[in-house]
Write a protein that holds these residues in place. Structure first.
Motif, PDB file in Angstrom:
ATOM      1  N   UNK A 168      -1.682   2.257   4.751  1.00 31.10           N
ATOM      2  CA  UNK A 168      -2.930   1.543   4.450  1.00 31.10           C
ATOM      3  C   UNK A 168      -3.660   2.213   3.288  1.00 31.10           C
ATOM      4  N   UNK A 169      -4.279   1.396   2.444  1.00 27.57           N
ATOM      5  CA  UNK A 169      -5.068   1.900   1.329  1.00 27.57           C
ATOM      6  C   UNK A 169      -6.458   2.302   1.826  1.00 27.57           C
ATOM      7  N   UNK A 170      -7.057   3.281   1.141  1.00 30.20           N
ATOM      8  CA  UNK A 170      -8.368   3.801   1.519  1.00 30.20           C
ATOM      9  C   UNK A 170      -9.447   3.428   0.511  1.00 30.20           C
ATOM     10  N   UNK A 171     -10.652   3.216   1.028  1.00 26.79           N
ATOM     11  CA  UNK A 171     -11.833   3.095   0.183  1.00 26.79           C
ATOM     12  C   UNK A 171     -12.314   4.506  -0.166  1.00 26.79           C
ATOM     13  N   UNK A 172     -13.146   4.657  -1.200  1.00 28.05           N
ATOM     14  CA  UNK A 172     -13.640   5.987  -1.571  1.00 28.05           C
ATOM     15  C   UNK A 172     -14.413   6.694  -0.460  1.00 28.05           C
ATOM     16  N   UNK A 173     -15.006   5.917   0.477  1.00 27.82           N
ATOM     17  CA  UNK A 173     -15.785   6.530   1.563  1.00 27.82           C
ATOM     18  C   UNK A 173     -14.921   6.937   2.747  1.00 27.82           C
ATOM     19  N   UNK A 174     -13.601   6.790   2.628  1.00 31.38           N
ATOM     20  CA  UNK A 174     -12.705   7.202   3.705  1.00 31.38           C
ATOM     21  C   UNK A 174     -12.392   6.120   4.707  1.00 31.38           C
ATOM     22  N   UNK A 186       0.358  -1.002   2.206  1.00 33.89           N
ATOM     23  CA  UNK A 186       1.359  -0.459   1.287  1.00 33.89           C
ATOM     24  C   UNK A 186       2.732  -0.582   1.928  1.00 33.89           C
ATOM     25  N   UNK A 187       3.687  -1.148   1.219  1.00 33.51           N
ATOM     26  CA  UNK A 187       5.010  -1.382   1.784  1.00 33.51           C
ATOM     27  C   UNK A 187       6.108  -0.549   1.132  1.00 33.51           C
ATOM     28  N   UNK A 188       5.828   0.054  -0.031  1.00 33.09           N
ATOM     29  CA  UNK A 188       6.830   0.876  -0.706  1.00 33.09           C
ATOM     30  C   UNK A 188       7.008   2.191   0.052  1.00 33.09           C
ATOM     31  N   UNK A 189       8.177   2.398   0.641  1.00 27.13           N
ATOM     32  CA  UNK A 189       8.368   3.551   1.527  1.00 27.13           C
ATOM     33  C   UNK A 189       8.296   4.893   0.808  1.00 27.13           C
ATOM     34  N   UNK A 190       8.737   4.941  -0.464  1.00 25.91           N
ATOM     35  CA  UNK A 190       8.644   6.183  -1.225  1.00 25.91           C
ATOM     36  C   UNK A 190       7.190   6.560  -1.477  1.00 25.91           C
ATOM     37  N   UNK A 191       6.375   5.549  -1.819  1.00 25.87           N
ATOM     38  CA  UNK A 191       4.952   5.796  -2.049  1.00 25.87           C
ATOM     39  C   UNK A 191       4.273   6.248  -0.757  1.00 25.87           C
ATOM     40  N   UNK A 192       4.645   5.629   0.343  1.00 27.54           N
ATOM     41  CA  UNK A 192       4.063   5.995   1.630  1.00 27.54           C
ATOM     42  C   UNK A 192       4.386   7.445   1.974  1.00 27.54           C
ATOM     43  N   UNK A 193       5.641   7.851   1.771  1.00 26.91           N
ATOM     44  CA  UNK A 193       6.044   9.226   2.065  1.00 26.91           C
ATOM     45  C   UNK A 193       5.258  10.212   1.203  1.00 26.91           C
ATOM     46  N   UNK A 227       7.003  -4.958   7.964  1.00 26.46           N
ATOM     47  CA  UNK A 227       8.382  -5.421   7.813  1.00 26.46           C
ATOM     48  C   UNK A 227       9.397  -4.294   7.604  1.00 26.46           C
ATOM     49  N   UNK A 228       8.910  -3.178   7.041  1.00 28.23           N
ATOM     50  CA  UNK A 228       9.797  -2.040   6.783  1.00 28.23           C
ATOM     51  C   UNK A 228       9.476  -0.877   7.717  1.00 28.23           C
TER      52      UNK A 228
END
Length: 254
Positions: A168-174, A186-193, A227-228
């Motif tokens: 999940x993406x974050x806002x600047x306030x957390x 976020x679905x890209x597994x490399x980015x998530x890792x 999905x992944x």
């Protein structure tokens, strides 16, 4: 260094199957099991608890609003009395299945809109934590990293686990970017890792606007309905272990 890896599971209902529980369970250390109000039913609950037992995964309750149609993702206004008893009721439901399988409940993690609401509403947060304490003060309360409910829980004598989200993406306030907005999931597994390692090793992650957000990390959530999900859970665990981080149930270090 130790961290817990959790996933929201047991969210199928009747003839409808949601998530990849059997596969995701192999890579996590704690399972948040739906308690029947936003998802799940008695058969699914017992099956999920049994599956967790077979995989050596700790079990926690995942209570939500009484909103099957909306999957618990729609806000509902609750009185403190309602919130306290709704939580107690749902913990009790899962406890029956855990006891039948010879397991103890480890934690409670509110679901969806309820999870997000208590971060903003202190009165609601207190009511939820009171419901947890009514059942057992030794249960760990899982909440958004750095949020006010974590402090409230500690003040009330209930341990809190600071949670971050791998996908999940974050806002600047957390806070989390709402699912209705582009880029929230976020679905890209490399980015998530990469993000997970940043959270654990560097104590934070870049927000959706590029700003740095500091985070305390006790437990990392990987959503089972992504999905992944299996690929993500596998890669996240592998990345953590390669960095020397042990993945264990939160009760082992909190």
């Amino acid at each position: 260094m130790k961290v817990d890896l959790n996933s929201d599971l047991g969210e199928s209902f009747g003839r409808y199957k949601l998530g990849l529980d059997e596969e995701v369970m192999k890579y996590i250390s704690s399972a948040n099991v739906a308690t029947g109000w936003h998802a799940g039913d008695p058969l699914v609950m017992r099956k999920t608890v049994r599956l967790a037992k077979e995989n050596g995964v700790a079990v926690g309750a995942h209570p939500g609003y009484p909103d099957l149609l909306g999957f618990g993702r729609r806000y509902m206004k609750l009185s403190s009395e309602e919130a306290r008893n709704y939580i107690l009721y749902q913990i009790g439901a899962l406890y029956a299945f855990a006891k039948a399988e010879g397991l103890e409940l480890q934690h409670v993690k509110p679901h969806g809109a309820l999870y997000n609401a208590l971060v903003k509403e202190e009165e609601l947060a207190r009511a939820i934590i009171e419901g947890i304490a009514d059942f057992n003060k030794r249960l760990i309360f899982v909440t958004l990293s750095g949020s006010r409910p974590a402090d409230i829980a500690e003040e009330m004598g209930v341990k809190a686990a600071h949670e971050v989200f791998a996908d999940r993406a974050y806002n600047p306030d957390g806070t989390l970017v709402p699912r209705s907005k582009p880029g929230a999931v976020i679905e890209d597994k490399e980015e998530i890792a990469e993000r997970v390692i940043s959270m654990v090793k560097d104590g934070g992650v870049k927000a959706i606007n590029g700003e740095w957000v500091e985070l305390k990390v006790d437990t990392i959530c990987v959503h089972g309905d992504n999905p992944k999900a299996v690929e993500i859970a596998s890669m996240v665990r592998k990345a953590l272990e390669e960095e020397g981080v042990k993945v264990v149930p939160m009760r082992k270090f909190l």
